[in-house]
Design a protein around this motif. Sequence first.
Motif: not given
Length: 440
Positions: A77-87, A54-59, A413-423
């Motif tokens: 294996r499959r990956v299902l990404v659920v974009d829950d209204g990201s802008d 599940p994703c909300l603004n996870e770029e 609630w507002h989702k917890t913000a993410r911080t970009p990480e180096p690979p």
Amino acid sequence: MNLLDPDGGGARLLAAVMIILGMLYLCVMLVLARVHRAWTGTPPDGLFFVFVMPCLNEEAVIGPSLARLLQSPAANRRVLVVDDGSDDRTSQLVLDVPDDRVWLLRRTPPHARKGKGAALNAAMGDLATRAEILARDPSDVIIAVVDADGRLDPHTVEAVAPYFADPRTAGVQTGVRINNRGTSLLARLQDMEFVIYTDVFQRGRGQLDNVGLGGNGQFVRLSALRSLGGSPWSHSLTEDLDLGVRLLLAGWRNQFCPQADVHQQGVIRLGRLLRQRSRWFQGHLQSWTLMPRVLRQARARALPDMLFHLSSPLLILLASLLTAAFVLSTVAVLTSWFASGPAPDARYFLGAYLMAAGPALVCGLIYRSREPLTGVGMLRLAGYVHLYMLYALVWFVAGWWALARVVGRRTSWHKTARTPEPPRADTRTPMPAASDGHRG
């Protein structure tokens, strides 16, 4: 008995009783955890894994997370990404992945942003229309819930698969680690918290048929999910806790897999940590609606621990009052002493300190056995232990904040913000190319 009586006797007595009971519970869990044995049998044939994200603004994190999931060329294996209204660019980054094992479900308002449980239920509806799922026995389809910042160990599928050889197994939960623990002290303390919870309590609950499911690194059999109805996840703020309990009450079993971890991003700001833990606390309070069913349907061996686990918010609130009363009584004793009263008995302070620090030290030693902490001797470990004692007070503040929200009937609630990480080194493998026929 007045908890705030002038001499603090009542508070000290209740605090001592709670600490002693807590230490006994910890000792029982430590014993049970030591006899926990990870499954090493042969995995059943034909398992098919669908990673639901599940994703909300996870770029900021979606790219590395997908790269890690797609490292293996396995066809099951499959990956299902659920974009829950990201802008933001979340959907576009998913579409740019050159692998037809990736599926994308885009949700838009007014249906989007209704919570993680709603997004996961939408994923169930999407999977019910896909030919690759319809052609399989739902008992062989494993739904793995992974947050957008979640990074599973490369061998996770191989570690989890044997647990599903038991047809009674509904879900398997991996361990949880904090991947930025080396760059933030607050993240380090969160890592200690998760290691203690998984290595002691999840292992121990495995002996009691009461393993809980988390929101990250959760693997659940599709047939078990469908046994709960068309929308297995609730609207609770802790939909993972709610799901795990309802699966157990329906007669299924959950397992804990200690051979693999999901690594997630720790919160590095105190305010965000308080908000996150208050959300978890409020979700725990919402799960009290399950109490009547627990009393009627829980297995006998699981019932005491399940009741304890669900009632833990009440115990935390009570502990916060006792801690406040203890501090006030201690201040009163010291004030009286400085005002020419008799010197306080040093054994009182020593006993209080040992009762508080003893369990924390045990937890610190367990953490050190799991996390070598290169260059960290016993003195520095003792420093971590004392910081962890202060860190635990976060739950007191979070608990009262959550209770205020419950009284005010606030659930958003507002989702917890993410911080970009180096690979990381193991996420740099190029994703295998595949056909351009994309995905949904």
